[in-house]
Design a protein around this motif. Structure first.
Motif, short mmCIF file in Angstrom:
data_model
loop_
_atom_site.label_atom_id
_atom_site.label_comp_id
_atom_site.label_asym_id
_atom_site.label_seq_id
_atom_site.Cartn_x
_atom_site.Cartn_y
_atom_site.Cartn_z
N TRP A 208 0.84 -1.20 0.00
CA TRP A 208 0.00 0.00 0.00
C TRP A 208 0.87 1.25 0.00
O TRP A 208 1.90 1.30 0.67
N ASP A 212 -3.50 5.74 -1.20
CA ASP A 212 -4.37 4.66 -1.66
C ASP A 212 -5.67 4.64 -0.86
O ASP A 212 -5.67 4.89 0.35
N ILE A 214 -8.42 2.37 0.69
CA ILE A 214 -8.50 0.97 1.09
C ILE A 214 -9.87 0.59 1.66
O ILE A 214 -10.10 -0.54 2.07
#
Length: 247
Positions: A208, A212, A214
């Motif tokens: 990651w 990002d 998530i």
């Protein structure tokens, strides 16, 4: 035993990040206290503060920017409209140059200009105003200001129960991320620091990257993840341990 160890690692990690966040807000509390002191002094003189009365703020801002534990890009006070006698809107803000000098930041506050820096509608300003609580916003690109990917910390300032602005500080994510990662590395499994929208601020794995999103992935394995909320602010940050070994 492994489960207990994992929980302990998560708690230790959260405590370290909370300590760093608390140190930022302590500096902003000192800055807000200095503003309130100036407003009190001017009230005793039956005068409305103006830009000339703000000179004592620089010493407090310099202490914030000289922090050894975190590298701040900028700090200062952003005032509510009409609080200063000689201007409608105002930022008393300083930032570090590439040469490490501290200099004032000048922004366009002309509402008729296409480069108008309208801070009145920015979350780092409106959230503390509305909630009366500290706020952490970002990461985001401050296009009209520093043009860096930053995290903004802000604290509301009230005088006689009247909102007069926010004490705030910017930290570039580039300089903040290594400190966060060091804390996350205490966790054996994959671990992430997330903001309220489920965006990654830091991770202890290359799976990651900062920025990002998530949220959907996290919802899928939420039953087996550990989530620990961080310091109480109006902006929700959390440390998440996922059910996967750190790679």
């Amino acid at each position: 035993m492994a489960n207990e160890m994992s929980a302990h690692e998560l708690t230790q990690c959260a405590a370290l990040i909370n300590a760093s966040i608390s140190n930022v807000f302590k500096g902003l509390e000192a800055l807000g206290a200095q503003v309130s002191s100036i407003w009190e002094q001017q009230r005793c003189k039956a005068k409305q503060p103006d830009q000339g009365d703000l000179k004592p703020l620089l010493a407090v801002v310099r202490r914030i920017l000289d922090s050894e534990s975190l590298k701040f890009h900028g700090a200062g006070v952003v005032f509510a409209p009409g609080e200063l006698k000689d201007c409608e809107m105002h930022l008393q803000w300083w930032c570090r140059t590439q040469q490490e000098a501290i200099q004032p930041l000048k922004l366009n506050l002309n509402s008729r200009s296409d480069r108008f820096y309208d801070y009145l509608h920015m979350p780092w300003y409106t959230r503390p105003q509305q909630t009366r609580r500290p706020s952490i916003e970002g990461p985001f690109v401050d296009l009209y200001g520093t043009e860096q990917y930053i995290v903004a910390f802000s604290l509301p300032i009230f005088f006689d129960d009247r909102f007069i602005g926010v004490a705030a500080a910017d930290i570039s994510l580039h300089s903040l991320e290594p400190l966060l990662v060091r804390s996350l590395m205490r966790i054996s499994n994959e671990a992430l620091l997330l903001n309220a929208e489920g965006r990654v601020l830091a991770a202890n794995t290359s799976s990651w990257l900062a920025g990002d999103l998530i949220r959907d992935t996290l919802n899928q394995d939420m039953e087996h993840s550990r989530v620990l909320s961080l310091i109480d602010t109006s902006s929700y940050w959390s440390v998440v341990e996922r059910p996967a070994p750190r790679i």
